[in-house]
Scaffold this motif. Structure first.
Motif, PDB file in Angstrom:
ATOM      1  N   ARG A  69      -6.343   4.999   3.503  1.00 19.90           N
ATOM      2  CA  ARG A  69      -5.413   5.570   2.509  1.00 19.90           C
ATOM      3  C   ARG A  69      -5.319   7.082   2.671  1.00 19.90           C
ATOM      4  NH1 ARG A  69      -7.329   1.568  -1.331  1.00 19.90           N
ATOM      5  NH2 ARG A  69      -5.717  -0.034  -1.216  1.00 19.90           N
ATOM      6  N   SER A  70      -6.418   7.705   3.080  1.00 19.94           N
ATOM      7  CA  SER A  70      -6.419   9.160   3.216  1.00 19.94           C
ATOM      8  C   SER A  70      -5.716   9.596   4.501  1.00 19.94           C
ATOM      9  CB  SER A  70      -7.859   9.690   3.261  1.00 19.94           C
ATOM     10  OG  SER A  70      -8.669   8.994   2.364  1.00 19.94           O
ATOM     11  N   LEU A  71      -5.455   8.652   5.366  1.00 17.44           N
ATOM     12  CA  LEU A  71      -5.020   8.993   6.724  1.00 17.44           C
ATOM     13  C   LEU A  71      -3.563   8.664   7.008  1.00 17.44           C
ATOM     14  CD1 LEU A  71      -6.988   9.934   9.031  1.00 17.44           C
ATOM     15  CD2 LEU A  71      -6.823   7.608   9.898  1.00 17.44           C
ATOM     16  N   VAL A  72      -3.083   7.535   6.474  1.00 20.00           N
ATOM     17  CA  VAL A  72      -1.751   7.071   6.887  1.00 20.00           C
ATOM     18  C   VAL A  72      -0.713   7.344   5.800  1.00 20.00           C
ATOM     19  CG1 VAL A  72      -2.686   5.267   8.389  1.00 20.00           C
ATOM     20  CG2 VAL A  72      -2.102   4.694   6.018  1.00 20.00           C
ATOM     21  N   HIS A  73       0.553   7.357   6.209  1.00 20.16           N
ATOM     22  CA  HIS A  73       1.646   7.575   5.253  1.00 20.16           C
ATOM     23  C   HIS A  73       2.245   6.255   4.775  1.00 20.16           C
ATOM     24  CE1 HIS A  73       1.251  11.568   7.046  1.00 20.16           C
ATOM     25  NE2 HIS A  73       1.671  11.989   5.857  1.00 20.16           N
ATOM     26  N   GLY A  74       1.782   5.142   5.352  1.00 19.77           N
ATOM     27  CA  GLY A  74       2.247   3.837   4.894  1.00 19.77           C
ATOM     28  C   GLY A  74       1.343   3.304   3.799  1.00 19.77           C
ATOM     29  N   GLU A  75       1.423   1.987   3.560  1.00 18.97           N
ATOM     30  CA  GLU A  75       0.597   1.366   2.514  1.00 18.97           C
ATOM     31  C   GLU A  75      -0.660   0.755   3.130  1.00 18.97           C
ATOM     32  OE1 GLU A  75       2.902  -1.422   0.232  1.00 18.97           O
ATOM     33  OE2 GLU A  75       4.549   0.005   0.007  1.00 18.97           O
ATOM     34  N   VAL A  76      -1.666   0.565   2.287  1.00 18.30           N
ATOM     35  CA  VAL A  76      -2.907  -0.074   2.744  1.00 18.30           C
ATOM     36  C   VAL A  76      -3.138  -1.308   1.871  1.00 18.30           C
ATOM     37  CG1 VAL A  76      -5.393   0.195   3.133  1.00 18.30           C
ATOM     38  CG2 VAL A  76      -3.844   2.132   3.518  1.00 18.30           C
ATOM     39  N   ALA A  77      -3.154  -2.472   2.497  1.00 21.22           N
ATOM     40  CA  ALA A  77      -3.341  -3.725   1.760  1.00 21.22           C
ATOM     41  C   ALA A  77      -4.727  -4.260   2.072  1.00 21.22           C
ATOM     42  CB  ALA A  77      -2.281  -4.735   2.180  1.00 21.22           C
ATOM     43  N   GLU A  78      -5.453  -4.569   1.000  1.00 23.41           N
ATOM     44  CA  GLU A  78      -6.823  -5.011   1.216  1.00 23.41           C
ATOM     45  C   GLU A  78      -7.055  -6.358   0.543  1.00 23.41           C
ATOM     46  OE1 GLU A  78      -9.508  -2.505  -0.836  1.00 23.41           O
ATOM     47  OE2 GLU A  78     -11.299  -3.385   0.037  1.00 23.41           O
ATOM     48  N   ASP A  79      -6.944  -6.353  -0.793  1.00 19.47           N
ATOM     49  CA  ASP A  79      -7.265  -7.557  -1.551  1.00 19.47           C
ATOM     50  C   ASP A  79      -5.966  -8.275  -1.915  1.00 19.47           C
ATOM     51  OD1 ASP A  79      -8.073  -9.455  -3.300  1.00 19.47           O
ATOM     52  OD2 ASP A  79      -8.966  -8.095  -4.774  1.00 19.47           O
ATOM     53  N   ALA A 134      -2.965  -4.527  -8.976  1.00 24.19           N
ATOM     54  CA  ALA A 134      -2.328  -3.201  -8.914  1.00 24.19           C
ATOM     55  C   ALA A 134      -1.466  -3.031  -7.660  1.00 24.19           C
ATOM     56  CB  ALA A 134      -3.412  -2.130  -8.953  1.00 24.19           C
ATOM     57  N   ALA A 135      -1.647  -3.904  -6.659  1.00 22.40           N
ATOM     58  CA  ALA A 135      -0.880  -3.779  -5.403  1.00 22.40           C
ATOM     59  C   ALA A 135       0.547  -4.272  -5.628  1.00 22.40           C
ATOM     60  CB  ALA A 135      -1.552  -4.600  -4.310  1.00 22.40           C
ATOM     61  N   PRO A 136       1.537  -3.731  -4.881  1.00 22.67           N
ATOM     62  CA  PRO A 136       2.909  -4.215  -5.040  1.00 22.67           C
ATOM     63  C   PRO A 136       2.980  -5.725  -4.773  1.00 22.67           C
ATOM     64  CG  PRO A 136       2.806  -2.324  -3.548  1.00 22.67           C
ATOM     65  CD  PRO A 136       1.403  -2.713  -3.849  1.00 22.67           C
ATOM     66  N   ALA A 137       3.851  -6.423  -5.514  1.00 21.31           N
ATOM     67  CA  ALA A 137       3.974  -7.872  -5.329  1.00 21.31           C
ATOM     68  C   ALA A 137       4.441  -8.160  -3.904  1.00 21.31           C
ATOM     69  CB  ALA A 137       4.983  -8.425  -6.335  1.00 21.31           C
ATOM     70  N   GLU A 138       3.918  -9.209  -3.329  1.00 25.74           N
ATOM     71  CA  GLU A 138       4.299  -9.637  -1.968  1.00 25.74           C
ATOM     72  C   GLU A 138       4.182  -8.480  -0.961  1.00 25.74           C
ATOM     73  OE1 GLU A 138       5.384 -12.946  -1.246  1.00 25.74           O
ATOM     74  OE2 GLU A 138       4.552 -13.214  -3.235  1.00 25.74           O
ATOM     75  N   GLN A 139       3.138  -7.685  -1.098  1.00 32.66           N
ATOM     76  CA  GLN A 139       2.984  -6.497  -0.240  1.00 32.66           C
ATOM     77  C   GLN A 139       2.938  -6.871   1.246  1.00 32.66           C
ATOM     78  OE1 GLN A 139      -0.746  -4.411  -0.682  1.00 32.66           O
ATOM     79  NE2 GLN A 139       0.204  -2.422  -0.346  1.00 32.66           N
ATOM     80  N   HIS A 140       2.224  -7.963   1.537  1.00 36.98           N
ATOM     81  CA  HIS A 140       2.083  -8.368   2.944  1.00 36.98           C
ATOM     82  C   HIS A 140       3.428  -8.792   3.543  1.00 36.98           C
ATOM     83  CE1 HIS A 140       1.293 -11.761   0.242  1.00 36.98           C
ATOM     84  NE2 HIS A 140       1.976 -12.487   1.130  1.00 36.98           N
ATOM     85  N   VAL A 141       4.294  -9.392   2.711  1.00 37.91           N
ATOM     86  CA  VAL A 141       5.610  -9.809   3.217  1.00 37.91           C
ATOM     87  C   VAL A 141       6.431  -8.563   3.558  1.00 37.91           C
ATOM     88  CG1 VAL A 141       7.765 -11.002   2.656  1.00 37.91           C
ATOM     89  CG2 VAL A 141       5.574 -11.965   1.916  1.00 37.91           C
ATOM     90  N   ASP A 160      -4.560 -16.487   5.155  1.00 38.46           N
ATOM     91  CA  ASP A 160      -5.447 -16.497   3.985  1.00 38.46           C
ATOM     92  C   ASP A 160      -5.974 -15.114   3.644  1.00 38.46           C
ATOM     93  OD1 ASP A 160      -7.117 -16.094   6.106  1.00 38.46           O
ATOM     94  OD2 ASP A 160      -8.653 -17.500   5.442  1.00 38.46           O
ATOM     95  N   ASN A 161      -5.420 -14.071   4.286  1.00 35.55           N
ATOM     96  CA  ASN A 161      -5.797 -12.702   3.911  1.00 35.55           C
ATOM     97  C   ASN A 161      -4.625 -11.785   4.274  1.00 35.55           C
ATOM     98  OD1 ASN A 161      -6.037 -11.881   6.701  1.00 35.55           O
ATOM     99  ND2 ASN A 161      -8.059 -12.830   6.764  1.00 35.55           N
ATOM    100  N   THR A 162      -4.740 -10.510   3.951  1.00 39.33           N
ATOM    101  CA  THR A 162      -3.573  -9.631   4.130  1.00 39.33           C
ATOM    102  C   THR A 162      -3.199  -9.453   5.610  1.00 39.33           C
ATOM    103  OG1 THR A 162      -4.955  -7.657   4.107  1.00 39.33           O
ATOM    104  CG2 THR A 162      -4.005  -8.326   2.000  1.00 39.33           C
ATOM    105  N   VAL A 163      -4.179  -9.570   6.526  1.00 39.39           N
ATOM    106  CA  VAL A 163      -3.870  -9.400   7.958  1.00 39.39           C
ATOM    107  C   VAL A 163      -3.078 -10.607   8.467  1.00 39.39           C
ATOM    108  CG1 VAL A 163      -4.854  -9.239  10.283  1.00 39.39           C
ATOM    109  CG2 VAL A 163      -5.872  -7.939   8.406  1.00 39.39           C
ATOM    110  N   THR A 164      -3.608 -11.804   8.233  1.00 35.16           N
ATOM    111  CA  THR A 164      -2.955 -12.996   8.786  1.00 35.16           C
ATOM    112  C   THR A 164      -1.615 -13.249   8.094  1.00 35.16           C
ATOM    113  OG1 THR A 164      -4.393 -14.285   7.326  1.00 35.16           O
ATOM    114  CG2 THR A 164      -5.061 -14.084   9.631  1.00 35.16           C
TER     115      THR A 164
END
Ligand code: PMT
Length: 410
Positions: free
Chosen positions: A62-72, A77-84, A112-116
């Motif tokens: 989060r401190s490094l990139v200008h995009g979003e960081v999806a974890e959980d 609190a994360a935007p809905a359907e962030q991974h999509v 089954d997680n934000t990466v996949t």
């Protein structure tokens, strides 16, 4: 600014890249990869598997990139359907490091997680960079998953051989961030680049003409101009063969490298690669002459005060001798009468155009990061480029090349 007054190149300017990180001790390299991609101009979104977040907290990204960081996946609190959204807007996705488990999920289409899930939601080129113990890597199940991914067009980057976290040595190390960034640039180029599917041969470095086993006749070329040309052609989607006298830097991922020493070896290597090639970019500083004979043993010093003569014979003109329908671009290294001397070489070497550089300048020509090039053509056209980083000078050469009447448009 990196060198002189020329701005640093931004080969990924305006690009959106998704970086998926899975659990591995090598996840720390993903931090450096994110930084490199952003330095190259990309906006990077990061997705972490739960195991990756144990190695590197999301806060670091989060401190490094200008995009979003999806974890959980279940973070309210994360935007809905962030991974999509991340998958849709990505122009390339790289999973680095890709653990055996994540590779298996990607091969099977498990989300089954934000990466996949980001990978499943993306139509962009996917690159996976495996990192694991060498015994794991060699398991039939892991290899079958990699084969399945390759068969679907996924670019597998690495792994490299070396010392592993377990202390053992073998195949399983994550590639270095420079190489991974090169893989991303290569994948984007092959998907949408203006030179995709074309074959470009680039030469780099100064030839070394042997006097004896320890001495040679050489010149000051470092290969930097040729490496930048190879990188820029790769980034535009071309298949690149680099014929070079110098070892290329890391980051030339995807470029086929052929090492040579002499003009005659360079000529032979180009002859092997040129059938079917679309262009030859001759940035190498080729010696016009070579010692008539290379001594088999190291030459001994002459008697005190006695002069030593070295007989030289003419080398072939490598670029002039290349036949076929490929477009030939030459370089001219001059210290005086830049335009007139360079112009004379266009017809003599049957070039579509020539990049003339005054190598007596401190910030241009040999061994520096920048160049000041004048593009000259047979019709008398003169285009003076400003002081540019060699990568950007290479980009200007390709912009010109793809507009040539003989260039096969994609
Ligand atoms: O490698 P760097 O440190 O980044 O430096 C870059 C550079 C200064 C070497 C590069 O920008 C450059 O100018 N390369 C061409 C050097 C050269 O050999 O120039 P030339 O004017 O002598 O030759 C004209 C052209 O004929 C060149 O494309 C050369 O590759 C080619 N040639 C020359 C002699 C020969 N026997 N065979 C050839 O094919």
């Amino acid at each position: 600014m990196t060198a002189g007054e020329a701005p640093a190149p931004r080969p990924l300017a305006g690009r959106r890249v998704a970086l998926g990180v899975s659990g591995s001790i090598s996840a720390y390299k993903a931090v450096e990869l994110a930084r490199r991609l952003e330095d190259a101009g990309a906006i990077v979104d990061v997705a972490l598997t739960p195991s990756a977040a144990r190695f590197i907290p999301a806060l670091t990204f989060r401190s490094l990139v200008h995009g979003e960081v999806a974890e959980d996946l279940w973070d309210a609190a994360a935007p809905a359907e962030q991974h999509v959204a991340m998958g849709r807007r990505a122009e390339a996705m790289i999973v680095a490091p890709a653990s055996a488990t994540t590779l298996a999920k990607l091969a099977q289409g498990i989300g089954d997680n934000t990466v996949t899930l980001t990978a499943l939601a993306s139509a962009a080129p996917l690159i996976v960079a495996p990192a694991m113990d060498h015994v794991m890597y060699n398991q039939a199940a892991v290899q079958a998953n990699l084969d399945a991914l390759k068969a679907r067009g996924v670019l597998v980057a690495g792994p490299a051989a070396g010392r592993l976290a377990s202390g053992a040595r073998g195949l399983g190390r994550l590639l270095e961030p420079a190489e991974l960034a090169g893989a991303v640039r290569s994948a984007i180029g092959r998907a949408v680049g203006p030179m995709r599917g074309r074959h470009v041969i680039v030469t780099a470095g100064g030839t070394r003409e042997p006097i004896d086993p320890v001495r040679f006749v050489g010149n000051r070329s470092s290969g930097k101009m040729g490496f930048a040309l190879a990188e820029a052609a790769r980034d535009r989607g071309a298949v690149v063969t680099l014929v070079t006298t110098q070892a290329p830097p890391a980051g030339l991922f995807g470029v086929v490298v052929r090492r040579v020493e002499t003009a005659v070896e360079m000529q032979a290597e180009i002859a092997k690669s040129s059938p079917g090639a679309d262009a030859l970019i001759m940035a190498a500083a080729v010696a016009d002459y070579r010692p008539a004979e290379a001594a088999e043993e190291k030459l001994k010093k002459s008697a005190e005060g006695e002069a030593r003569m070295l007989e030289l014979v003419e080398n072939p003109d490598v670029v002039a001798g290349v036949e076929g329908s490929l477009l030939k671009v030459g370089f001219a290294a001059e210290t005086s009468d830049l335009i007139a001397n360079a112009q004379a070489k266009i017809a003599k070497k049957s070039l579509v155009f020539i990049a003339a550089n005054d190598v007596s300048q401190e910030d241009a020509g040999f061994a520096v990061e920048t160049n000041r090039i004048v593009l000259l053509d047979a019709a008398g056209g003169v285009e003076r480029l400003p002081l540019l980083h060699k990568y950007d000078a290479a980009a200007a050469i390709y912009e010109r090349l793809v507009g040539e009447p003989g260039w096969r448009a994609v």
